[in-house]
Design an enzyme around this catalytic site. Structure first.
Site, PDB file in Angstrom:
ATOM      1  N   ASP A  50     -10.052   5.914  -2.228  1.00 35.05           N
ATOM      2  CA  ASP A  50      -8.915   6.312  -3.056  1.00 35.05           C
ATOM      3  C   ASP A  50      -9.450   6.999  -4.313  1.00 35.05           C
ATOM      4  O   ASP A  50     -10.640   7.287  -4.412  1.00 35.05           O
ATOM      5  CB  ASP A  50      -8.058   5.093  -3.410  1.00 35.05           C
TER       6      ASP A  50
ATOM      7  N   GLU B   6       0.819  -1.216   0.000  1.00 33.64           N
ATOM      8  CA  GLU B   6       0.000   0.000   0.000  1.00 33.64           C
ATOM      9  C   GLU B   6       0.851   1.264   0.000  1.00 33.64           C
ATOM     10  O   GLU B   6       0.495   2.253  -0.638  1.00 33.64           O
ATOM     11  CB  GLU B   6      -0.952   0.006   1.196  1.00 33.64           C
TER      12      GLU B   6
ATOM     13  N   TYR C 232      -6.744   6.438   3.831  1.00 36.74           N
ATOM     14  CA  TYR C 232      -6.853   5.385   2.829  1.00 36.74           C
ATOM     15  C   TYR C 232      -6.074   4.138   3.233  1.00 36.74           C
ATOM     16  O   TYR C 232      -6.609   3.026   3.275  1.00 36.74           O
ATOM     17  CB  TYR C 232      -6.376   5.846   1.431  1.00 36.74           C
TER      18      TYR C 232
END
Length: 334
Positions: free
Chosen positions: A117, A16, A99
């Site tokens: 996102d 991520e 996020y």
DNA sequence: AAGCCGGGGAT
DNA sequence: ATCCCAGGCTT
């Protein structure tokens, strides 16, 4: 994608961070490389900064790498290698915002937190025809609460994965596949014919030009380098001795020599070459750079400059602009 | 709230 | 040339 279905929070976290503002295709090789070098968070935590930055070289947004290191060591040392398992604790980690916290919480622990996102902003703004700018405070609140209402609390991981995949493959930014979209009849923006106008952004980016003159100064077969500091681009990366101007300088030996004598404390040098202009496009600025090769006949006294052998230079992280230069001018030829 | 932080690919 | 990308941090 190797991180799909992954349950190891370390690997999810790493993927991520790499994928923040980064396309899957661009991040994939970096992810593989990092997992290969650092199978666990302790492997990452034990590695010297420069080695990690060297692996991050070329990926951009280098603050991500800085925070990656901070968080890896925090988890390895303060948390005994155990990744936190609540949304609030995850969100508190350096480099992790709303996020990424939601992504880790849902993918690793199946916690009910909706990811928001770029894909989710786009899908929701079109499906519900919401024109509130997504880069405004009001917009972020609206879309975040809407996303959490819609979230399937029984399967948050699958839901989050699905809506992002949908945005990436069907509800695409420029050319959405509305004609084959299964949500076409329910999509309010499609009904109104304003799919192309959504989502709305209010802020426009202002660009500026910068002119970099890099002096590749060789002394005793070694080269002077400088580690960039904070409050500017490329923090923690290396470069050569730099003279920056707000407007271009005439390119000839004499003007370049004057630039250099204004910067270093000696005139005992000889310019041996000047390159073409290299252009590097960043989000907020355009950089035009030239590299001037210099033979120096006396040492410099400025302690900020490091005199480094050519083999050691290969281990240091540099911005794309400079690795492009290396490509055209291999160090052994200098 | 506004500005800044990279590099690459699609349009 | 412009937009956007599995955004976040600082001021």
């Amino acid at each position: 994608m190797p991180w799909k279905g992954e349950k190891d929070p370390y690997k999810i976290w790493l993927s991520e961070i790499i994928l923040q503002q980064t396309r899957v295709e661009q991040g994939l090789e970096f992810y593989k490389k990092f997992i290969f070098h650092f199978p666990s968070v302790s492997d990452l935590a034990q590695t010297p900064d420069t080695e990690i930055f060297k692996l991050w070289e070329g990926l951009g947004y280098y603050t991500r790498c800085k925070n990656l290191i901070i968080t890896a060591r925090h988890i390895a040392i303060d948390k005994k290698g155990i990744f936190p398992d609540t949304y609030a604790e995850i969100l508190a980690l350096k480099g992790i915002g709303p996020y990424t916290a939601a992504a880790i919480a849902s993918f690793a622990y199946n916690l009910p937190h909706a990811v928001v996102d770029g894909n989710v902003f786009r899908v929701l703004s079109r499906f519900f025809s919401i024109s509130t700018p997504i880069d405004s405070t009001a917009g972020k609140k609206i879309f975040a609460s809407l996303a959490n209402e819609l979230l399937d609390k029984k399967q948050p991981a699958s839901y989050n994965q699905a809506i992002m995949d949908f945005g990436a493959t069907v509800c695409k930014p420029k050319i959405p596949l509305c004609s084959s979209c299964i949500l076409q009849t329910q999509c309010v923006a499609y009904k109104k014919g304003i799919v192309q106008l959504l989502p709305v952004k209010e802020k426009s980016i202002i660009k500026r030009n910068r002119y970099f003159y890099y002096f590749i100064i060789t002394y005793n077969s070694k080269i002077y380098v400088y580690k960039r500091k904070e409050n500017d681009i490329w923090e923690n990366l290396y470069e050569f001795i730099l003279v920056e101007k707000t407007s271009p300088v005439t390119i000839d030996i004499n003007s370049m020599a004057r630039l250099l004598t204004d910067t270093i404390d000696t005139k005992k040098f000889k310019i041996t070459g000047i390159t073409k202009v290299y252009k590097q496009q960043l989000t907020h600025q355009t950089i035009y750079a030239q590299f001037i090769q210099v033979d120096l006949f006396t040492v410099l006294s400025n302690p900020a400059y490091d005199l480094i052998g050519k083999e050691e230079i290969k281990k240091l992280p540099f911005p794309k602009l400079i690795t492009s230069y290396f490509k055209d001018h291999p160090l052994f030829k200098i």
